[in-house]
Enzyme design. Structure first.
Site, PDB file in Angstrom:
ATOM      1  N   GLY A 187      21.639 -27.392  16.195  1.00 29.18           N
ATOM      2  CA  GLY A 187      20.534 -28.077  16.822  1.00 29.18           C
ATOM      3  C   GLY A 187      19.174 -27.429  16.679  1.00 29.18           C
ATOM      4  O   GLY A 187      18.147 -28.077  16.912  1.00 29.18           O
ATOM      5  N   ASP A 188      19.124 -26.143  16.293  1.00 30.78           N
ATOM      6  CA  ASP A 188      17.844 -25.453  16.134  1.00 30.78           C
ATOM      7  C   ASP A 188      17.964 -24.428  15.010  1.00 30.78           C
ATOM      8  O   ASP A 188      17.597 -23.258  15.158  1.00 30.78           O
ATOM      9  CB  ASP A 188      17.441 -24.768  17.447  1.00 30.78           C
ATOM     10  CG  ASP A 188      16.002 -24.254  17.436  1.00 30.78           C
ATOM     11  OD1 ASP A 188      15.248 -24.611  16.516  1.00 30.78           O
ATOM     12  OD2 ASP A 188      15.642 -23.480  18.352  1.00 30.78           O
ATOM     13  N   ALA A 189      18.486 -24.893  13.867  1.00 27.96           N
ATOM     14  CA  ALA A 189      18.863 -23.988  12.775  1.00 27.96           C
ATOM     15  C   ALA A 189      17.683 -23.651  11.865  1.00 27.96           C
ATOM     16  O   ALA A 189      17.782 -23.741  10.646  1.00 27.96           O
ATOM     17  CB  ALA A 189      20.017 -24.588  11.971  1.00 27.96           C
TER      18      ALA A 189
END
Length: 286
Positions: A187-189
């Protein structure tokens, strides 16, 4: 409460040293435990969401994640993994592992990790995780429009500019490519959360939820992840081997999936990201 106090209370050990590592993160030396990471949550539910996300992402060992030692409503204490330099072999193994991780699936688009709160965080921005019926409705209601409204409230978009995002959301069912099941995504790569250590790539600081796997791939491309071509090439190959190839046209949908992080950054950091998000929306509309 300080990092020292948090670690001593949560783990029941004496802290012999504390060093600020950046932002809300401290490196804490604890008697008999070595160096640990102590991180202060961005807001209510943040540490619960991070702990649940790390457990969920690390369940099958597809991609290494730090072990969570303890957490409460304010702090999370994790294993410290000293960083090393990026390596091609690690990048390729990460690509293969990420493909496997995504295919572990999720209950629904927008579903939080088991035990995780619905009201989570992505960096310094709140992020709602509530199961949706399909990707298009989830992405519009939870990942695009809330942040457009924040930007409008801050004067970053006028009515005409906000309407661009509304038109895009109306067309998401056709713009998003073929339907596919929800994936287990980080989700926040972005590159800062792709941690090179011990000859591998570790994932840290998740905003984990049931989402579209193309979202993680788009995020890897947003801020310049090292050895990106090795990661994406290995991912594509592994996805095919797992009988789940990426849908045709996924590279043309990168800007569509970058809208959420760009809008989130705009709501937190301001005008530069707002302009970039608007360009991405217009490009996705064609």
């Amino acid at each position: 409460m300080s990092a020292r106090e948090a670690v001593e209370r949560l783990l029941g050990v004496e802290v012999t040293g504390v060093r600020r590592s950046g932002g809300a993160v401290c490196l804490v030396t604890a008697a008999g435990r070595g160096v640990l990471v102590a991180k202060e949550g961005a807001g209510p539910g943040a540490t619960d969401a991070e702990a649940a996300g790390l457990r969920w992402l690390g369940e099958y060992g597809d991609v290494p994640v730090p072990e969570v030692h303890a957490h409460d409503g304010e702090w999370i204490v994790m294993a410290y993994v000293p960083p090393t330099y990026p390596e091609a072999a690690a990048a390729e193994e990460f690509g293969r592992g990420l493909a496997r991780l995504h295919l572990r699936g999720a209950d629904a688009y927008g579903s939080p990790p088991p035990g995780g709160p619905a009201d989570a965080w992505m960096g310094l921005a709140p992020m709602r995780n509530e199961p949706g019926e399909d990707w298009a409705s989830f992405y519009a209601a939870q990942r695009v429009l809330p942040y457009v409204r924040m930007c409008v409230d801050q004067g970053l978009y006028d009515t005409e500019q906000a309407a661009v995002f509304e038109r895009l959301c109306a067309r998401l069912p056709e713009l998003g490519g073929p339907p596919e099941p929800p994936s287990r995504i980080h989700g926040d790569a972005w590159s800062g959360n792709v941690h090179w250590a011990q000859g591998a790539v570790w994932l840290i600081d998740p905003a984990a939820h049931g989402g579209h796997r193309e979202a993680d791939l788009a995020m890897l491309q947003l801020f310049g992840t090292p050895l990106l071509s090795h990661i994406l090439g290995a991912y594509e190959e592994a996805a095919k081997d797992l009988d789940a190839p990426l849908a045709e046209g996924w590279r043309e949908r990168v800007e569509l999936h970058q809208l959420f992080p760009l809008l989130m950054h705009a709501a937190v950091f301001g005008a530069g990201y707002a302009r970039q998000a608007l360009r991405a929306a217009r490009a996705a509309l064609g």
